[in-house]
Write an enzyme that holds these catalytic residues in place. Sequence first.
Site, PDB file in Angstrom:
ATOM      1  N   ASP B 392       0.828  -1.207   0.000  1.00 35.01           N
ATOM      2  CA  ASP B 392       0.000   0.000   0.000  1.00 35.01           C
ATOM      3  C   ASP B 392       0.869   1.265   0.000  1.00 35.01           C
ATOM      4  O   ASP B 392       2.072   1.213   0.209  1.00 35.01           O
ATOM      5  CB  ASP B 392      -0.898  -0.030   1.237  1.00 35.01           C
ATOM      6  CG  ASP B 392      -2.170   0.799   1.051  1.00 35.01           C
ATOM      7  OD1 ASP B 392      -2.412   1.305  -0.062  1.00 35.01           O
ATOM      8  OD2 ASP B 392      -2.934   0.921   2.028  1.00 35.01           O
ATOM      9  N   GLU B 395       2.511   7.028  -2.182  1.00 35.77           N
ATOM     10  CA  GLU B 395       2.207   8.384  -2.676  1.00 35.77           C
ATOM     11  C   GLU B 395       2.523   9.470  -1.658  1.00 35.77           C
ATOM     12  O   GLU B 395       2.366  10.650  -1.954  1.00 35.77           O
ATOM     13  CB  GLU B 395       0.702   8.515  -2.992  1.00 35.77           C
ATOM     14  CG  GLU B 395       0.081   7.382  -3.740  1.00 35.77           C
ATOM     15  CD  GLU B 395      -0.366   6.268  -2.810  1.00 35.77           C
ATOM     16  OE1 GLU B 395      -0.013   6.313  -1.617  1.00 35.77           O
ATOM     17  OE2 GLU B 395      -1.040   5.344  -3.287  1.00 35.77           O
ATOM     18  N   ASP B 459      -8.776   3.192  -4.288  1.00 37.74           N
ATOM     19  CA  ASP B 459      -9.883   3.203  -3.325  1.00 37.74           C
ATOM     20  C   ASP B 459     -11.156   3.797  -3.897  1.00 37.74           C
ATOM     21  O   ASP B 459     -11.621   4.841  -3.429  1.00 37.74           O
ATOM     22  CB  ASP B 459      -9.465   4.008  -2.092  1.00 37.74           C
ATOM     23  CG  ASP B 459      -8.240   3.431  -1.410  1.00 37.74           C
ATOM     24  OD1 ASP B 459      -7.892   2.269  -1.687  1.00 37.74           O
ATOM     25  OD2 ASP B 459      -7.658   4.138  -0.577  1.00 37.74           O
TER      26      ASP B 459
END
Lengths: 672, 672
Positions: B392, B395, B459
Amino acid sequence: MRVDVTPDGFDLTFGGRLILRHTAAAPCLFLGRGDARMDMYRGNFDIEDRLTARLPLSVARVMVDGIGWRISFTVADGIAPIAELQVIGNILRPTVTAPNVNRFWLRIAAEAGEHVWGGGEQMSYFDLKGRRFPLWTSEPGVGRDKTSEITFKADVTGKAGGDYWNTNYPQPTYLSSRKYALHLETTAYAAFDFRQDGFHELEAWAVPEQIELFAAESFTGLVTQLSDRFGRQPPLPEWVYNGAIIGLKDGGNSFERLEKIRAAGVPVSALWCEDWVGLRETSFGKRLFWDWRANEQHYPGLKAKIAALRADGIRFMGYVNPYLCNDGILFEEAEAAGYFATDGNGKTALVDFGEFDCGVVDFTNPAACAWFEEKIIGQNMLDFGLSGWMADFGEYLPIDVHLANGVSATLMHNAWPTLWAEVNARAVAKRGQTGEALFFMRAGFTGVQAHCPLLWAGDQSVDFSRHDGLVTVISGALSSGLLGNAYHHSDIGGYTSLFGNVRTPELFMRWAEMAAFTPVMRTHEGNRPRENLQLDEDPQVLAHFAAMVKLWVHLAPYLKALVAEASATGLPVQRPLFLHFEDDPAGYAVQDAYLYGPDLLVAPVWQAGETHRSVHLPQGAEWVHVWSGARHTGGQDISVPAPLGEPAVFYRAGSVHQALFDGMAAAKTGAV
Amino acid sequence: MRVDVTPDGFDLTFGGRLILRHTAAAPCLFLGRGDARMDMYRGNFDIEDRLTARLPLSVARVMVDGIGWRISFTVADGIAPIAELQVIGNILRPTVTAPNVNRFWLRIAAEAGEHVWGGGEQMSYFDLKGRRFPLWTSEPGVGRDKTSEITFKADVTGKAGGDYWNTNYPQPTYLSSRKYALHLETTAYAAFDFRQDGFHELEAWAVPEQIELFAAESFTGLVTQLSDRFGRQPPLPEWVYNGAIIGLKDGGNSFERLEKIRAAGVPVSALWCEDWVGLRETSFGKRLFWDWRANEQHYPGLKAKIAALRADGIRFMGYVNPYLCNDGILFEEAEAAGYFATDGNGKTALVDFGEFDCGVVDFTNPAACAWFEEKIIGQNMLDFGLSGWMADFGEYLPIDVHLANGVSATLMHNAWPTLWAEVNARAVAKRGQTGEALFFMRAGFTGVQAHCPLLWAGDQSVDFSRHDGLVTVISGALSSGLLGNAYHHSDIGGYTSLFGNVRTPELFMRWAEMAAFTPVMRTHEGNRPRENLQLDEDPQVLAHFAAMVKLWVHLAPYLKALVAEASATGLPVQRPLFLHFEDDPAGYAVQDAYLYGPDLLVAPVWQAGETHRSVHLPQGAEWVHVWSGARHTGGQDISVPAPLGEPAVFYRAGSVHQALFDGMAAAKTGAV
């Protein structure tokens, strides 16, 4: 003004204040080119600039000439000058020889801790430091706060939410706490950027005509200079002092409802019926019929009723704006005469106002102005018996219409409010009624001061919100006041009711308390009268209002003195704290309290549910709380009870008006 | 590549395609300086540039050298060159000698009607023409539509609403319908502006290393070239073909719930438990405990359970990200060894993730990478028995931290996703498990293709919304696929449930129908499992899901062929219509239907309440509707029934897989 050559550039000072500091590494002047997208949606503009060039003019050369200086600029050594600043007296006059320039930036030296004010009528922020302010007349927005649900909904449904800087009345002029003021003379789109520590950046989408500087030893001196520059309003009409202007838009019923209000003890100076022209049914509700003449169906026998009212000491006021609907009689006449702005093919440019279309009377055409002044304002309004009106709009000139003077509508857009004010002022003057007929405007721009006798704060939401409620009126009054607009007022109770947001009795009463300390008290039914509280519906509200108007009438002698002062010096009736208390910098950013003339300090309650008000008492005077008589030394922050009916108001101990102020409590009850 | 001097400048062509057209009046290169404000709020960036200079480089001089051309640029005649473009092979390499330049713009010649694609993984718009795309890795936003209530609320509560261009995976690379591709090699903030008719403007906040050009006779050839350039993924692990990856995060209960799902006939390849590391209670709800090792309290006896599951043919997958919480054990170890990015004073830079703080493992420090690879991924994950994980984030590199390689974090921010992918890929390779252990990422940037075996679409909101719902996954797959990311998948049922927005059974089922035609089917409980529909809660949903997974398993032989093709040519599994039907330009902008390999056309239902789907059938083939067997000629738009369980899918008549496709209807029921 003085220009000193430095090792790497020059310093330009004015009255001892550093204005421009140019070095090769940090030039003061930039030229460029942008390709802007400008979309208008019913007075709301969506503007995005795409900059294709921005040239720092690093190389400057100073030449002394007989009357001042000439400073030539270019991008690099070895390149011929592409711009020049001529410095004469208090003026900087730029000329640009580079082709295709349509962006101009000038950096003004700034100091840490500096405060700046002005920018026209700014509703969200009185102190402009730390933010950027585009200067383009438009609708001010609904909510004006991108974090509010109302603004979000207004944006989604009509691109109408606005932001902190949107205003009906921008003006590229500011005052600095360094006691100078600067005016950028241009009607092009402009922006003042006060975000940087070391400089203010002025941007214009054209090379401006000139930059004008003002300096004074005192802030009041500075305001007088600006008022001398931009023009001064006539005194308020005598009839205004009789009481409040009651806004009703209920056709013939308005007269009966006025009597009920008078019977409740409200002193009234005028009945204001914006629907005097009749109504139009649209899916959005009732709209006015934009054909500027009395409507006999909606107001039977109006002329006689106006005369009767006048005999009873009460004036009648109406409404007008610069458009004519294409299903009205006046439209035909104006179109036949060629008075409308055109679409470029010689046809009347029609503007959609929501299920009806209008022509835009072309105020760059002297014949169109003369017709509007004589036919509409002269005959249909003044001769008919009107003593004043809301001169609405002025912000909506579409940028794609063609005008008689041949100048692009993009350049005329900002000029329009002042042209509209001139039409009204000339029409009034032609009937010899200057200072007697009272019109009021929300739109403005440079020079509106000379023509518009009274500003109104536009269309606040019917709430206590930070960026579109009651408190914004104060910022609007203070910022425009510093630029020489002595008279300001607002719709008591607010105007815009959308998305279920409606007036509360508390809001109406708090608004009336503030309005009692402004030059004119005027009520408005709002955009949706049936869904919102009206003055004559709630006995508590009506009684409270009567008390506030009595208070206002009681203070009329003081107000008249302020009006005389405004005529003499250009000082506004409502003033920021620092205007008379220069040595107390705590007042620089205060925008929720103000001086009403030199001797009253007013701190309206502007939040719901509040029963006290905190207020900074300026240093250098002693302050008397008008309801309790308690005396407080200046230079401190205090909190006083401020229940409904007792706004936080103080007078300066030792004022020549002290006896009048001591009578305020009794005046509210009519006991004087 | 070829450079031709023209009377007023030059033309640069590549493979016969005009790439740069320079004239003095319309230069192709601009340099400048900006002073940007960049604020990060938990992975959402608020970025505003203030441009202080933008210089058109009007004057260009072309020189031929031994290996290509050198083009020097400057602002005006008489000024020495301040920039040069070296042209060698398919590369343009800029050098800038002017000081203080931090903005670079290059205008690429464009044609009317041109289409462009790429830009990384773009969720809102597949065809980039007509819009501007900032390229900066970040959270993608919630709702991603400034007119939606959810985006408004996400913006107000956490600056998290996003916009059409926000993406976890930006990449400064595009393909043009003129059958060329362009890559800007830089990790600086960049933006591609496709709004103008005559040119595309590429912007970078640094002088880029180089501009790379690719051209081919066919779109497939172009994609292969890009895949050769950016790297190619290993084939999918064999175990994936066994069925769906079931996402549960319910501690020990997850195993029981898996059995219920299997008992309903769902073929399962893996159980994915992101909470394998344990949970942390916060005021926002349960969050994972960011200390990357198995949590014995939350998953008692996990190692043995994983082994047992594996013996039963099912793998176990986990979760990891590049941060370590400062109340975990691994944090201490990493801090002692100096593996974290610092605050500039040598202290660990702590990043707030919402009531807990984390260190950022510094992937520019080879020792830190080696430790993360061996200790965390090697020992704690692979050796423990994990067969894959969500890798995950990536960013969130704050731009104010200090890194071991001495490069500014602002320049490393975009590089971070690829570094993070490399850490994962190296760790897997060190255990010899490349092509066997499967991790998946949402973040990406140039070069992630070589390291990340599987993208996931991030997401999405649990809805059918245009800019954050089901349909956006297709745009993400197609845009990233053209840049050489062969494998893409998404959270079945979506992830983000906020402000009362919750999953419907219909949404889950429609999502599963789409996912059946992607390389991997994986469910997710979402961010708020208890408030949202779960797979095992609704018998209809579970049965429908079982059917879709059976269908997917049935198509495994076809998928394996596509995987082999991806390994050989870099062609993605999911493909835009025009990739194989170049002569049918109607497919250029289609982003709600796609080719699944060369022979299947998939048009998922992506709006609520729809029972039919309109679809454009590409010209040049005959198409067989898989459920009805009806044959349709290509080159037309048709509408077919698409009830739940029968997504609009067509196969190309004459496909070598025709027999397999003919078995799809039976496969859903397990009747094969």
